[in-house]
Design an enzyme around this catalytic site. Structure first.
Site, short mmCIF file in Angstrom:
data_model
loop_
_atom_site.label_atom_id
_atom_site.label_comp_id
_atom_site.label_asym_id
_atom_site.label_seq_id
_atom_site.Cartn_x
_atom_site.Cartn_y
_atom_site.Cartn_z
N GLY A 1 40.47 48.02 24.70
CA GLY A 1 39.31 48.43 23.91
C GLY A 1 39.64 49.63 23.02
O GLY A 1 40.75 50.16 23.05
N LEU B 1 38.52 52.76 23.17
CA LEU B 1 38.87 53.93 23.97
C LEU B 1 40.12 53.67 24.80
O LEU B 1 40.99 54.54 24.90
CB LEU B 1 37.69 54.31 24.90
CG LEU B 1 37.99 55.41 25.91
CD1 LEU B 1 38.37 56.73 25.21
CD2 LEU B 1 36.81 55.62 26.84
N ALA C 1 33.73 47.20 29.42
CA ALA C 1 32.29 46.92 29.36
C ALA C 1 32.02 45.86 28.31
O ALA C 1 32.86 45.60 27.44
CB ALA C 1 31.51 48.20 29.01
N TYR C 2 30.84 45.27 28.42
CA TYR C 2 30.33 44.39 27.36
C TYR C 2 29.56 45.33 26.43
O TYR C 2 28.47 45.80 26.77
CB TYR C 2 29.44 43.32 27.98
CG TYR C 2 28.78 42.37 27.00
CD1 TYR C 2 29.43 41.95 25.84
CD2 TYR C 2 27.50 41.89 27.23
CE1 TYR C 2 28.82 41.07 24.95
CE2 TYR C 2 26.88 41.01 26.35
CZ TYR C 2 27.55 40.62 25.22
OH TYR C 2 26.94 39.76 24.33
N THR C 3 30.16 45.67 25.28
CA THR C 3 29.67 46.78 24.46
C THR C 3 28.86 46.35 23.23
O THR C 3 28.48 47.21 22.44
CB THR C 3 30.85 47.66 23.98
OG1 THR C 3 31.75 46.83 23.22
CG2 THR C 3 31.59 48.28 25.13
N ASP D 1 25.01 57.30 25.70
CA ASP D 1 23.79 58.01 25.29
C ASP D 1 22.57 57.09 25.30
O ASP D 1 21.44 57.56 25.32
CB ASP D 1 23.99 58.61 23.88
CG ASP D 1 24.39 57.58 22.84
OD1 ASP D 1 25.04 56.57 23.21
OD2 ASP D 1 24.08 57.76 21.65
N TYR E 1 21.44 46.86 27.03
CA TYR E 1 22.71 47.57 27.21
C TYR E 1 22.48 48.91 27.93
O TYR E 1 23.17 49.24 28.90
CB TYR E 1 23.37 47.79 25.84
CG TYR E 1 24.58 48.70 25.86
CD1 TYR E 1 25.83 48.24 26.28
CD2 TYR E 1 24.49 50.03 25.45
CE1 TYR E 1 26.94 49.07 26.30
CE2 TYR E 1 25.59 50.87 25.46
CZ TYR E 1 26.82 50.39 25.88
OH TYR E 1 27.91 51.22 25.91
N1 LIG Z 1 31.61 51.97 21.48
C1 LIG Z 1 30.69 52.93 21.57
O1 LIG Z 1 30.13 53.41 20.58
C2 LIG Z 1 30.32 53.47 22.93
C3 LIG Z 1 29.31 54.43 23.04
C4 LIG Z 1 28.98 54.95 24.29
C5 LIG Z 1 29.65 54.49 25.42
N2 LIG Z 1 30.62 53.55 25.29
C6 LIG Z 1 31.31 53.07 26.51
O2 LIG Z 1 32.66 53.49 26.44
C7 LIG Z 1 33.51 52.51 27.06
C8 LIG Z 1 34.60 52.08 26.09
O3 LIG Z 1 33.99 51.46 24.96
P1 LIG Z 1 34.86 50.77 23.81
O4 LIG Z 1 34.07 50.87 22.55
O5 LIG Z 1 36.26 51.29 23.88
O6 LIG Z 1 34.83 49.24 24.29
P2 LIG Z 1 35.45 47.97 23.53
O7 LIG Z 1 36.30 48.39 22.39
O8 LIG Z 1 34.33 47.00 23.29
O9 LIG Z 1 36.42 47.36 24.65
C9 LIG Z 1 35.89 46.76 25.79
C10 LIG Z 1 36.97 46.63 26.82
O10 LIG Z 1 36.39 46.09 28.00
C11 LIG Z 1 37.15 44.98 28.41
N3 LIG Z 1 36.27 44.01 29.07
C12 LIG Z 1 35.17 43.42 28.57
N4 LIG Z 1 34.64 42.59 29.48
C13 LIG Z 1 35.44 42.67 30.58
C14 LIG Z 1 35.43 42.04 31.86
N5 LIG Z 1 34.47 41.16 32.20
N6 LIG Z 1 36.40 42.36 32.73
C15 LIG Z 1 37.37 43.25 32.40
N7 LIG Z 1 37.45 43.86 31.22
C16 LIG Z 1 36.47 43.58 30.32
C17 LIG Z 1 37.76 44.41 27.15
O11 LIG Z 1 38.90 43.65 27.50
P3 LIG Z 1 39.36 42.33 26.63
O12 LIG Z 1 40.00 42.89 25.40
O13 LIG Z 1 40.32 41.66 27.52
O14 LIG Z 1 38.10 41.58 26.36
C18 LIG Z 1 38.11 45.70 26.41
O15 LIG Z 1 39.34 46.22 26.90
C19 LIG Z 1 32.57 51.38 27.51
O16 LIG Z 1 32.21 51.58 28.84
C20 LIG Z 1 31.35 51.57 26.63
O17 LIG Z 1 30.18 51.05 27.24
C21 LIG Z 1 30.98 53.02 24.08
#
Ligand SMILES: NC(=O)c1ccc[n+]([C@@H]2O[C@H](COP(=O)([O-])OP(=O)(O)OC[C@H]3O[C@@H](n4cnc5c(N)ncnc54)[C@H](OP(=O)(O)O)[C@@H]3O)[C@@H](O)[C@H]2O)c1
Length: 275
Positions: A7, A9, A55-57, A97, A120
């Protein structure tokens, strides 16, 4: 051990984490919905720390795929927490947030009441509560508005659209803090080294609306596209977003962390994008 290593992060964590042996997992290595597999990978590696960034983001997607959202974000997190307890690993969980309703007008403190408005947000809020019950010393890092290389993010979308259109309409009634995944990854490494516990809010410092963020992106990229402010009502989306979700940095000094301003972070992201 990092869950979610592919992902936005996760990639930054893999790049920034230099001094320790790090094992990064994607959903192909271990789907966090599969409790047996999650325990198996932990038993193989015996990690000291687990960073749960998987996460499912897709915030709008969660509204229509509610079961999947809870299965991954809440129940998957519980699987990871239970396995972490079994192998004696510490746990750091990424939250959002969007667990808040956005009705405040001063930064949210870690112990402010949760009141998520979207599916979410609810999945994250319920995961936080379950994890704190299961693993009382777990660290919950709430962050917001992530951007970085190696995936879809707001600055990337704005730059692509600005290259094709003379004007862009962007919402001006949601205020938060953009956060560069490189800065967040560095903070997370500090938390693990500092044995962090409890809820910590971690974003780049300063705040803006999405409109102000877009204006800065266009200006820094040297583009002439006009950015126009609109309301959330004018750009209806499936999931409601908080109008205000700035997170207080009050606990960061316990770990010797001062997060850079989002404008500085944006400039570093744009440089990274060009190189
Ligand atoms: N993006 C934002 O603005 C934001 C804001 C606040 C908090 N967060 C939190 O910060 C964290 C990182 O976010 P991100 O934006 O880096 O996420 P992201 O780019 O959407 O990446 C999601 C990651 O989760 C993995 N994943 C999804 N479903 C999965 C499953 N069932 N089992 C195992 N792995 C799974 C994906 O793997 P694959 O590549 O194999 O699918 C990918 O590595 C998350 O917890 C998110 O909720 C994000």
């Amino acid at each position: 051990m990092i869950f979610g290593a592919s992902g936005l992060l996760g990639q930054a964590l893999m790049q920034e984490w230099k001094l320790d042996a790090v094992s990064g997992l994607t959903s192909r290595d271990a789907d966090i919905r599969n409790a047996k597999r999650v325990l198996e990978v932990m038993r193989e590696t015996k990690p000291d720390w687990i960073v749960l960034a998987a996460a499912y983001t897709d915030v709008d997607g969660c509204e229509s795929n509610r079961d999947l959202a809870f299965a991954v974000n809440r129940d998957g997190a519980v699987n990871v927490a239970e396995a972490a307890t079994q192998v004696g690993a510490r746990l750091l969980f990424l939250s959002s947030d969007y667990v808040f309703d956005g009705k405040k007008s001063t930064p949210y403190e870690p112990d402010d009441p949760r009141n998520p408005q979207s599916v979410y947000g609810r999945t994250k809020a319920e995961a936080e509560i379950r994890l704190q019950e299961l693993v009382p010393d777990c660290c919950v890092v709430r962050t917001s508005w992530l951007f970085g290389a190696g995936g879809k993010c707001f600055p990337d979308t704005i730059l692509k659209q600005a290259a094709q259109r003379p004007t862009l309409d962007v919402v001006d009634d949601q205020r938060g803090s953009p956060t560069y995944v490189v800065d967040l990854a560095r903070a997370i490494i500090q938390f693990c080294r500092g044995n962090a516990k409890g809820i910590v809010h971690t974003t780049n410092s300063g705040d803006c609306t999405w409109f102000e963020f877009a204006q800065e992106i266009v200006k820094d990229a040297g583009l002439t596209t006009t950015v126009r402010p609109i309301s959330s009502e004018q750009m209806a989306r499936p999931a409601p977003r908080p109008a205000y979700s700035v997170l207080s940095a009050s606990r960061l000094k316990e770990y010797g962390i001062a997060m850079p301003n989002w404008r500085d972070a944006l400039r570093r992201y744009l440089e990274q994008r060009q190189s």
